[in-house]
Design a protein around this motif. Sequence first.
Motif: not given
Length: 407
Positions: A217, A219, A343, A346, A350-351
């Motif tokens: 992950i 930024d 990659y 964020n 994502i979850n």
Amino acid sequence: MLNCEEAFYGGAAGGGKSESLLMAALQYVDCPGYAAIIFRKSYAELILPGALMDRAREWLTGTDAEWKESEKTWHFPSGATITFGYLDNESDIFRYQSAEFQFAGFDELTEFSERQYRFLFSRLRRPDNSNIPLRIRSASNPGGAGHDWVKQRFVTEGLSHGRIFIPAKLDDNPSLDREAYIKSLNNLDPVTRQQLLNGDWSARTTGSMFKREWFKIVDSAPANCSYVRRWDLAATEAGKGKDPDWTAGCLLGISNGNYYVKDMKRMRGSPQSVEALIKQTAQIDGVATRVFIEQEPGAGGKSLIDYYTRQLAGFTLRPDRPTADKTTRASPVSSQAEAGNIYLVNGLWINDFLDEIEAFPSGAHDDQVDALSGAFVQLSVPDNSFDAWNKTLLKQAQLGDKNVSLD
């Protein structure tokens, strides 16, 4: 030499399994009346270069054996025969219900059903005065639709039921370029690679194609990424007692051999709300981002693409016509993820994404995985570099192409 009724040679790819079946079938061709048959799932698989019929032709051409194309059978001076057959559908077994063989072979046994395999026992017969053993021989890699029953019959039960299981290893075939073959297998997803490289019957594609820890992950993505947005469409609203598919749109970028999932849109809604999301997302992504929408087979799929092409005038939209199943399409993505080359930028998405991809292909939904796989394919085709793409956009703008679209 094995004279037992059942024996199975299974495990790693490249171990010479097909050749072993052919050698076993040839073992008694000097005996009058001997009849053998070898099956593949389909006729197309029998005639592939290097497959069973091709290999038999290499071995037997120039000998006293005679090939009869109409029968797909080699006839030997003794009167013995070796026939090549296929069992594509369950009903195909009845084409052999009046036949009589002393040998039946199955190449890639996990592609067959247990019913098809067991039916051939009824075709094993011999005269009272014959000393030719009745044999069924088979070979396969792990995996495939019949993985479970083949593993149970030979790997688990095996010797306790008088069935011989011979593990296949890559080193069993000294003529194979082992280093080059291993390099090729390394491009597969981890589960398939474990099955084909090590002959691991415990390796299963049951939610283990991806691990969440493989995805790093970050930024932000590099500024020089070239992006595509690939949509997997559904247009059903959620309701009580319903768990419909999702519309998912993956924004994937590439830079220096690394892939960046910058955003994942996901919703359940009416066709109108899906259309609104796709149009708004295109505006946010910008005209430099190519848009791909999965095209379903038939006229309806083409009409939908035509409709969205008009709705997204000013953006580059192209259909994506998948030709393989979802698991196959996800395999190269799995390899890249395991290598640490994918990659995630964020975000709140994502979850849900990690939960779905870790459960794939056994989870309830695979829409985000399918969107990612489709985006990966489009970024992986040649000449899709960021510089080449922007040069094309610039050239089109100079020529006054308002739609900024490629053919």
